[in-house]
Design a protein around this motif. Structure first.
Motif, short mmCIF file in Angstrom:
data_model
loop_
_atom_site.label_atom_id
_atom_site.label_comp_id
_atom_site.label_asym_id
_atom_site.label_seq_id
_atom_site.Cartn_x
_atom_site.Cartn_y
_atom_site.Cartn_z
N ALA A 43 0.82 -1.21 0.00
CA ALA A 43 0.00 0.00 0.00
C ALA A 43 0.85 1.26 0.00
CB ALA A 43 -0.93 0.01 1.20
N LEU A 44 2.13 1.14 0.43
CA LEU A 44 3.02 2.30 0.46
C LEU A 44 3.16 2.94 -0.91
CD1 LEU A 44 5.06 4.05 2.05
CD2 LEU A 44 6.82 2.37 1.44
N LEU A 45 3.14 2.14 -1.97
CA LEU A 45 3.27 2.70 -3.32
C LEU A 45 2.14 3.68 -3.61
CD1 LEU A 45 4.28 -0.50 -5.36
CD2 LEU A 45 5.75 1.41 -4.69
N GLY A 46 0.92 3.30 -3.26
CA GLY A 46 -0.21 4.19 -3.46
C GLY A 46 -0.14 5.42 -2.59
N GLU A 47 0.31 5.24 -1.34
CA GLU A 47 0.42 6.38 -0.42
C GLU A 47 1.44 7.40 -0.92
OE1 GLU A 47 1.32 4.59 3.28
OE2 GLU A 47 -0.64 3.62 3.51
N VAL A 48 2.56 6.91 -1.46
CA VAL A 48 3.58 7.83 -1.99
C VAL A 48 3.04 8.59 -3.19
CG1 VAL A 48 5.83 7.93 -3.13
CG2 VAL A 48 5.53 6.50 -1.11
N PHE A 49 2.30 7.89 -4.05
CA PHE A 49 1.73 8.54 -5.23
C PHE A 49 0.76 9.64 -4.83
CE2 PHE A 49 -1.60 8.35 -8.67
CZ PHE A 49 -0.85 9.04 -9.61
N ILE A 50 -0.11 9.37 -3.85
CA ILE A 50 -1.06 10.38 -3.38
C ILE A 50 -0.32 11.56 -2.77
CG2 ILE A 50 -2.86 10.84 -1.66
CD1 ILE A 50 -3.91 8.05 -2.10
N ALA A 191 2.13 7.04 -11.93
CA ALA A 191 0.76 6.54 -11.79
C ALA A 191 0.66 5.01 -11.88
CB ALA A 191 -0.14 7.20 -12.84
N PRO A 192 1.36 4.34 -12.81
CA PRO A 192 1.24 2.87 -12.85
C PRO A 192 1.60 2.20 -11.53
CG PRO A 192 2.27 3.67 -14.85
CD PRO A 192 2.18 4.85 -13.93
N LEU A 193 2.71 2.64 -10.91
CA LEU A 193 3.10 2.06 -9.62
C LEU A 193 2.10 2.43 -8.53
CD1 LEU A 193 6.97 2.55 -9.59
CD2 LEU A 193 5.72 0.41 -9.83
N GLY A 194 1.67 3.71 -8.52
CA GLY A 194 0.71 4.15 -7.52
C GLY A 194 -0.60 3.40 -7.63
N ILE A 195 -1.09 3.24 -8.85
CA ILE A 195 -2.35 2.53 -9.06
C ILE A 195 -2.21 1.06 -8.69
CG2 ILE A 195 -3.92 1.73 -10.88
CD1 ILE A 195 -3.53 4.51 -12.15
N PHE A 196 -1.04 0.47 -9.00
CA PHE A 196 -0.77 -0.91 -8.61
C PHE A 196 -0.93 -1.08 -7.10
CE2 PHE A 196 2.64 -3.93 -7.21
CZ PHE A 196 1.97 -5.10 -7.55
N GLY A 372 -9.72 8.46 -9.49
CA GLY A 372 -9.85 8.99 -10.84
C GLY A 372 -8.77 8.50 -11.77
N PHE A 373 -7.54 8.37 -11.25
CA PHE A 373 -6.46 7.84 -12.08
C PHE A 373 -6.68 6.36 -12.39
CE2 PHE A 373 -4.01 11.63 -10.90
CZ PHE A 373 -3.39 11.90 -12.11
N ILE A 374 -7.30 5.63 -11.48
CA ILE A 374 -7.56 4.22 -11.72
C ILE A 374 -8.50 4.04 -12.92
CG2 ILE A 374 -8.65 2.14 -10.77
CD1 ILE A 374 -7.62 2.98 -8.02
N ILE A 375 -9.55 4.86 -12.98
CA ILE A 375 -10.49 4.77 -14.10
C ILE A 375 -10.08 5.68 -15.25
CG2 ILE A 375 -12.39 4.17 -12.56
CD1 ILE A 375 -13.38 7.04 -12.84
N GLY A 376 -8.95 6.36 -15.11
CA GLY A 376 -8.52 7.35 -16.09
C GLY A 376 -8.16 6.78 -17.44
N ILE A 377 -7.94 5.46 -17.52
CA ILE A 377 -7.62 4.87 -18.81
C ILE A 377 -8.72 5.20 -19.83
CG2 ILE A 377 -7.25 2.66 -20.02
CD1 ILE A 377 -6.22 1.54 -17.38
N VAL A 378 -9.96 5.17 -19.39
CA VAL A 378 -11.08 5.51 -20.27
C VAL A 378 -11.56 6.93 -20.00
CG1 VAL A 378 -13.45 4.93 -20.92
CG2 VAL A 378 -11.78 3.12 -20.48
#
Length: 407
Positions: A43-50, A191-196, A372-378
């Motif tokens: 979860a740290l990856l997402g926390e750093v991205f935020i 974003a890819p790492l954060g979303i992961f 929003g970034f998670i669904i941002g692909i579309v």
């Protein structure tokens, strides 16, 4: 790092950002389903991205809006004023549709750390009072506390003042804006790492229900954008030219929206729009100004994104919203959309500004940005497609209406 993984990483690095985000999304889902214990630990990856988004977003809003206003040039007499009116009406209409759809089809989000000290406003009077004090906030304090309304107010004021500055000062502002934009691009590359990390940790804690919630939210967003593209825009065009608007609308969707969908950048699509305007035999003195300007301020898709995602957070947190406050949100979303960054996901960075109307803390608002970034692909592709194609639709409508008037 083994010799086997190095070629794999190099191949992934050559994939577009959209493809990398898709890989991160799929990898996060797979990890959450196959090894939920391990998913919670990344979860740290997402926390750093935020955290990175929280750091760069306030500075981005301040510099980008200031530079945009300061460097605005007064051109020769054209039909820009009626085009600007259509830009504003279209953006506000899109925000209203986003608000209405959010009430008709409310979306619930899965937040990793819901607010425990939430103080929702009691009604429109309290919202307006909060808005007023946020506008006159100290600029340093506004930046430190991510008070986006105060940041936007100071950016507009500074931009108006710098319009009378020397050419060198305006150039410096433009270069500073470009530099901040590059930093934002660097952050978004994470974003890819954060979303992961975000999707893996969220699904490990909440299961597939969270993903289904995102699909519902995406359906609301894209549905609103299709409604604007196929109903609202044709109505506005008919208001100007008084004849069947769909040949023009469909031509612009084919010639502009498709490329914008894949480039995900209104700025990158400017040359495509200029060529399309030339093919439509529009006035060059008009579209040479309106198209670059529209890429900055004509943001119907962004208005939908801001209003829908903000109200999704409101609904998730159980905050009651009355009609006057909903109308105020539409106006704020439209204004925010006009200041959205041209980078991928730029509108998402303005969601905290709208969330601030309801007393939603910045930490919670930035979780909504991450979703929003998670669904941002579309979402971001569809948003850019409607934003960019509408620039040509409204420019052509005004040019044709002027030709009819002079005939």
């Amino acid at each position: 790092m083994t010799a086997t993984t190095q070629p794999l990483l190099r191949r992934i690095a050559r994939i577009s950002l959209v493809g990398q985000i898709a890989i991160g999304l799929i990898a996060g889902i797979a990890l959450a389903l196959l090894a939920p214990e391990a998913a919670s630990s990344i979860a740290l990856l997402g926390e750093v991205f935020i955290a990175a988004l929280k750091a760069v977003a306030p500075v981005l809003v301040l510099v980008l809006v200031t530079a945009s206003i300061a460097n605005h040039q007064h051109g020769q007499q054209t039909h820009i004023r009626p085009i600007l009116v259509m830009y504003l009406i279209g953006t506000l209409s899109a925000a209203l549709i986003g608000v209405a759809a959010s009430f008709l089809f409310p979306s619930s989000l899965v937040l990793s750390s819901p607010a425990t000290e939430l103080s929702p406003p009691g009604g429109i009077a309290e919202v307006l009072r909060t808005l007023l004090f946020n506008v006159v906030d100290n600029p340093i304090n506004a930046l430190l506390n991510a008070n986006y309304i105060g940041i936007l107010a100071w950016a507009i004021a500074l931009g108006l003042v710098f319009r009378h500055a020397s050419a060198g000062s305006k150039q410096l502002l433009g270069e500073l804006s470009d530099g901040i934009t590059r930093i934002v691009r660097m952050v978004i590359r994470l974003a890819p790492l954060g979303i992961f990390g975000l999707i893996a940790a969220t699904l490990a804690d909440s299961g597939l229900d969270a993903l289904l919630g995102y699909l519902h939210l995406l359906a609301v967003l894209v549905g609103c954008m299709l409604l604007v593209a196929l109903v609202v825009n044709p109505l506005l065009v008919y208001w100007k030219i008084r004849r069947n608007p769909y040949p023009l609308v469909l031509t612009c969707l084919r010639g502009s929206a498709i490329t914008a969908f894949f480039t995900r950048s209104s700025a990158a699509n400017i040359p495509v729009n200029l060529q399309l305007c030339k093919d439509l035999n529009l006035h060059e003195e008009t579209y040479s100004v309106s198209i670059p300007l529209g890429a900055t301020i004509n943001m119907a898709g962004a208005a939908i994104t801001i209003s829908v995602l903000s109200l999704a957070a409101v609904h998730t947190l159980g905050i009651a919203v009355d009609l006057p406050t909903a109308l105020l949100l539409s106006v704020v979303a439209a204004v925010c959309a006009c200041g959205a960054s041209g980078v991928a996901g730029g509108s998402l960075l303005l969601i905290p500004l709208a969330c601030g109307l309801f007393g939603i803390p910045n930490d919670v608002a930035m979780q909504v940005v991450a979703i929003g970034f998670i669904i941002g692909i579309v979402q971001d592709s569809a948003e850019t497609a409607i934003n960019s194609s509408t620039d040509v639709v409204f420019t052509a409508a005004v040019c044709w209406a002027e030709d009819q008037r002079q005939a």
